[in-house]
Design a protein around this motif. Sequence first.
Motif, PDB file in Angstrom:
ATOM      1  N   PHE A 207       0.834  -1.202   0.000  1.00 56.00           N
ATOM      2  CA  PHE A 207       0.000   0.000   0.000  1.00 56.00           C
ATOM      3  C   PHE A 207       0.870   1.254   0.000  1.00 56.00           C
ATOM      4  N   SER A 208       1.943   1.244   0.790  1.00 57.47           N
ATOM      5  CA  SER A 208       2.861   2.384   0.833  1.00 57.47           C
ATOM      6  C   SER A 208       3.570   2.562  -0.502  1.00 57.47           C
ATOM      7  N   GLN A 209       3.899   1.449  -1.134  1.00 56.15           N
ATOM      8  CA  GLN A 209       4.536   1.522  -2.439  1.00 56.15           C
ATOM      9  C   GLN A 209       3.586   2.131  -3.472  1.00 56.15           C
ATOM     10  N   MET A 210       2.320   1.740  -3.406  1.00 52.04           N
ATOM     11  CA  MET A 210       1.325   2.298  -4.317  1.00 52.04           C
ATOM     12  C   MET A 210       1.156   3.798  -4.100  1.00 52.04           C
ATOM     13  N   GLY A 215       0.248   8.428  -5.274  1.00 51.86           N
ATOM     14  CA  GLY A 215      -0.229   9.342  -4.251  1.00 51.86           C
ATOM     15  C   GLY A 215       0.229  10.769  -4.476  1.00 51.86           C
ATOM     16  N   PRO A 216       0.021  11.646  -3.484  1.00 53.28           N
ATOM     17  CA  PRO A 216      -0.522  11.292  -2.170  1.00 53.28           C
ATOM     18  C   PRO A 216      -1.974  10.857  -2.235  1.00 53.28           C
ATOM     19  N   PHE A 217      -2.333   9.891  -1.379  1.00 54.90           N
ATOM     20  CA  PHE A 217      -3.704   9.400  -1.344  1.00 54.90           C
ATOM     21  C   PHE A 217      -4.612  10.408  -0.649  1.00 54.90           C
ATOM     22  N   LEU A 218      -5.905  10.197  -0.802  1.00 55.82           N
ATOM     23  CA  LEU A 218      -6.881  11.058  -0.146  1.00 55.82           C
ATOM     24  C   LEU A 218      -6.828  10.871   1.363  1.00 55.82           C
ATOM     25  N   ALA A 219      -7.177  11.926   2.086  1.00 50.26           N
ATOM     26  CA  ALA A 219      -7.424  11.844   3.519  1.00 50.26           C
ATOM     27  C   ALA A 219      -8.928  11.806   3.732  1.00 50.26           C
ATOM     28  N   ALA A 220      -9.342  11.370   4.905  1.00 44.22           N
ATOM     29  CA  ALA A 220     -10.780  11.279   5.191  1.00 44.22           C
ATOM     30  C   ALA A 220     -11.474  12.614   4.978  1.00 44.22           C
ATOM     31  N   VAL A 221     -10.805  13.702   5.338  1.00 42.33           N
ATOM     32  CA  VAL A 221     -11.421  15.023   5.232  1.00 42.33           C
ATOM     33  C   VAL A 221     -11.737  15.382   3.786  1.00 42.33           C
ATOM     34  N   ASP A 222     -10.982  14.852   2.830  1.00 42.49           N
ATOM     35  CA  ASP A 222     -11.258  15.128   1.425  1.00 42.49           C
ATOM     36  C   ASP A 222     -12.625  14.571   1.023  1.00 42.49           C
ATOM     37  N   ARG A 245     -10.989  10.728  -6.615  1.00 47.80           N
ATOM     38  CA  ARG A 245      -9.748   9.955  -6.615  1.00 47.80           C
ATOM     39  C   ARG A 245      -8.551  10.853  -6.297  1.00 47.80           C
ATOM     40  N   PRO A 246      -7.466  10.251  -5.817  1.00 45.86           N
ATOM     41  CA  PRO A 246      -6.195  10.979  -5.824  1.00 45.86           C
ATOM     42  C   PRO A 246      -5.846  11.347  -7.262  1.00 45.86           C
ATOM     43  N   THR A 247      -5.253  12.490  -7.442  1.00 46.13           N
ATOM     44  CA  THR A 247      -4.979  12.977  -8.799  1.00 46.13           C
ATOM     45  C   THR A 247      -4.187  11.978  -9.621  1.00 46.13           C
ATOM     46  N   ARG A 248      -3.259  11.258  -9.008  1.00 51.63           N
ATOM     47  CA  ARG A 248      -2.391  10.361  -9.769  1.00 51.63           C
ATOM     48  C   ARG A 248      -2.886   8.909  -9.784  1.00 51.63           C
ATOM     49  N   GLN A 249      -4.057   8.642  -9.220  1.00 51.25           N
ATOM     50  CA  GLN A 249      -4.587   7.275  -9.281  1.00 51.25           C
ATOM     51  C   GLN A 249      -5.044   6.968 -10.691  1.00 51.25           C
ATOM     52  N   ARG A 250      -4.581   5.858 -11.240  1.00 51.85           N
ATOM     53  CA  ARG A 250      -4.850   5.534 -12.643  1.00 51.85           C
ATOM     54  C   ARG A 250      -6.248   4.987 -12.860  1.00 51.85           C
TER      55      ARG A 250
END
Length: 251
Positions: A207-210, A215-222, A245-250
């Motif tokens: 998950f950290s590698q992804m 990433g950066p991944f979304l936070a709950a507040v988003d 989605r996170p901007t860089r999520q494919r």
Amino acid sequence: MKNHDIVAISGGTSGIGRSLAESAIERGSRVVVSGRRGDRIHAFCETHSTPVPRACGVVSDASDSDHANRIFDESQRTFGATPTAYVLCAGRGLSGTITTSDETQWEELLRVNLLGAMRQLRACAERFNPSAKTSTQVRDIVVIGSTVGRVISAANPVYGATKFALHSLVESLRQEMSSRNTRVTLIEPGFVKTEFQTRAGYDMERFSQMEQEQGPFLAAVDVVEAIWFVLERPPHVHIDDIRIRPTRQRV
């Protein structure tokens, strides 16, 4: 615009649900939360009960047959009124594919993510229906889905299958409730970094590698900000489906 004085949050002890509960208090709403961790519910309610109660809670599993009704009843007991917004955050994940996931957890996943959601949606509809014809108060049912309920994931199809089904349920209820001044909305987040991943047994190193790659991944507040965008539309405006989605999520 503030449409809701009382907001109910199913699964309000962690992640998106907890962030939403805190945000609702900050915005001046009263909150009813549910979850399985009684210590967290007690602490949250105690924090927001001076000088008057602004939060109450129910310790219950999201798949319990009376889960939603207990939330409505607790609100009535504490606040003398019931919620006009119900946000269904409760759910669980499961890592793996058809061939690699833990088969012993399949039924539990379906019980919580599908049967539990179906019971909650039905209870909300029944609670909102009686006053729908006589009140101008808009009512909202918001359900947290997932992008894997829209786009097939080779890496996570078992969990994804429950979210595909949830998408169908929410849209069908939207059509049924649209003439009754009740808005039914599905919000489908991509990768959100919360306790969800560890509790679902995901490979956190992967998950950290992804996150490094996409990433950066979304936070709950988003996601919470998207929920408020839905809840605070004028009563005649319905945002019924949001993917975030996170901007860089494919995918």
